[in-house]
Design an enzyme around this catalytic site. Structure first.
Site, mmCIF file in Angstrom:
data_model
loop_
_atom_site.group_PDB
_atom_site.id
_atom_site.type_symbol
_atom_site.label_atom_id
_atom_site.label_comp_id
_atom_site.label_asym_id
_atom_site.label_seq_id
_atom_site.Cartn_x
_atom_site.Cartn_y
_atom_site.Cartn_z
ATOM 1 N N SER A 162 0.745 -1.049 -0.081
ATOM 2 C CA SER A 162 -0.053 0.100 0.025
ATOM 3 C C SER A 162 0.856 1.181 0.037
ATOM 4 O O SER A 162 2.059 1.251 0.363
ATOM 5 C CB SER A 162 -0.941 0.163 1.331
ATOM 6 O OG SER A 162 -1.805 1.314 1.470
ATOM 7 N N TYR A 188 -1.459 -0.977 10.556
ATOM 8 C CA TYR A 188 -1.539 -1.263 9.091
ATOM 9 C C TYR A 188 -0.306 -0.646 8.600
ATOM 10 O O TYR A 188 0.412 -1.334 7.665
ATOM 11 C CB TYR A 188 -2.906 -0.493 8.534
ATOM 12 C CG TYR A 188 -2.914 -0.737 6.910
ATOM 13 C CD1 TYR A 188 -3.580 -1.986 6.536
ATOM 14 C CD2 TYR A 188 -2.587 0.243 6.092
ATOM 15 C CE1 TYR A 188 -4.003 -1.995 5.252
ATOM 16 C CE2 TYR A 188 -2.893 0.144 4.703
ATOM 17 C CZ TYR A 188 -3.458 -1.255 4.189
ATOM 18 O OH TYR A 188 -3.835 -1.284 3.088
#
Length: 256
Positions: A147, A160
C-alpha cells in the site's frame, strides 16, 4: 531488434488470495483475461462461487480455492491441492489484508500481532510455499500487495502502516533470495481505490475533497485499473523487474 515481450499468460496457473471482492477480484479477472487459469481464494465458498461463475461465463479459466491465509495448516493443504490438481504454480498474488484504523493509544500488542499475522506473516508463508513449487522449474512470479501506507503514514493507522512497510521489505528480501533461481518478487502499492471496503469513505464529501486536492488525477481509482499492473508483473514483459514496488495511486505519493 527483438520482439516485444508478451503479456500472454496462457497455460499458466495463478493463485490470487482475497479475490472474492475489490482489488483481489479485479486482479483475478485481469490475470484470467490474459490467459491464466486463476485459483480464486477466499474464506467463504458462497462468496467465491459467483466470482468464479462470472469468469467462466466469459470463457475464462477459474477455480475456487477456499482457505484462510492466516491458518498455516489450511495453507499447507491448499498448496498440496494445487500440486495434486495442477502440478504447477506460476504466479502468486498475495493480496489479503486487514485494517484497524485506531490511534496508537487504542491499540495493544495483541492488535498489532493480529495485523502482522494476516498482512505480513501470512504473505511470508504463502510466498515460501509458492516458491517451493516454482523452484523445480526455475521460474515464477511472486507478487505481494502492499500500500502507499507503507512508505507514507497518517495518524490513526499505525498497525496497518507497520504491516505494509514490512511487506515492502519482505519483497526486497524475497527478490534477493529467489532471484538467482529464476523467480522474481515484486509488489503493488495501491492508493485510493473505490472498492466495497472503501464505500463509506467514497461517499464522504470531506474524503472526496481531500482526494481532489491531493491526487493529481483528482479521483478514486477504479478496481479494474489495478489489472494492468498485475498482468505486467506476472508476464514476460517484467522478466527483468525484481524487488520493485509498483505504485498505482494516480500520483498521490508524488504530490504534496
Amino acid at each position: 531488434m527483438t520482439d516485444f515481450p508478451s503479456f500472454d499468460l496462457t497455460g499458466q496457473v495463478a493463485l490470487v488470495t482475497g479475490a472474492a471482492r475489490g482489488l483481489g477480484r479485479a486482479m483475478a479477472a485481469s490475470l484470467a483475461a490474459a490467459g491464466a487459469h486463476v485459483l480464486v481464494n477466499g474464506r467463504d465458498a458462497d462468496r467465491l462461487a459467483p466470482v468464479v461463475e462470472e469468469l467462466r461465463q466469459r470463457g475464462l479459466a477459474a477455480s475456487p480455492l477456499v482457505f484462510d491465509v492466516a491458518d498455516e495448516g489450511a495453507c499447507d493443504a491448499a498448496f498440496a491441492a494445487i500440486a495434486r490438481d495442477f502440478r504447477r504454480l506460476d504466479i502468486l498474488v498475495s493480496n489479503v489484508g486487514r485494517r484497524n484504523r485506531r490511534p496508537i493509544g487504542a491499540l495493544d500488542r495483541a492488535d498489532l500481532r493480529q495485523m502482522l499475522e494476516v498482512n505480513l506473516t501470512a504473505a511470508f508463508g504463502l510466498a515460501k510455499a509458492a516458491a517451493a513449487m516454482m523452484l523445480p522449474r526455475r521460474q515464477g512470479r511472486l507478487i505481494l500487495v502492499t500500500s502507499v501506507a507503507g512508505p507514507l503514514s497518517r495518524a490513526g493507522d499505525a498497525a496497518y502502516t507497520a504491516s505494509k512497510g514490512g511487506l515492502a521489505a519482505l519483497t526486497r528480501a524475497l527478490a534477493v533470495e529467489f532471484g538467482p533461481e529464476g523467480i522474481t518478487t515484486n509488489a503493488i502499492a495501491p492508493g485510493f481505490f473505490a472498492t466495497e471496503t472503501n464505500a463509506a469513505l467514497a461517499a464522504d464529501p470531506a474524503t472526496q475533497a481531500f482526494l481532489e486536492r491531493r491526487v493529481p488525477l483528482r479521483r478514486w481509482g477504479s478496481p479494474a485499473e489495478i489489472g494492468g499492473a498485475v498482468v505486467f508483473l506476472a508476464s514476460d514483459a517484467a522478466s527483468y523487474v525484481n524487488g520493485h514496488v509498483l505504485t498505482v495511486d494516480g500520483g498521490f505519493s508524488s504530490s504534496y
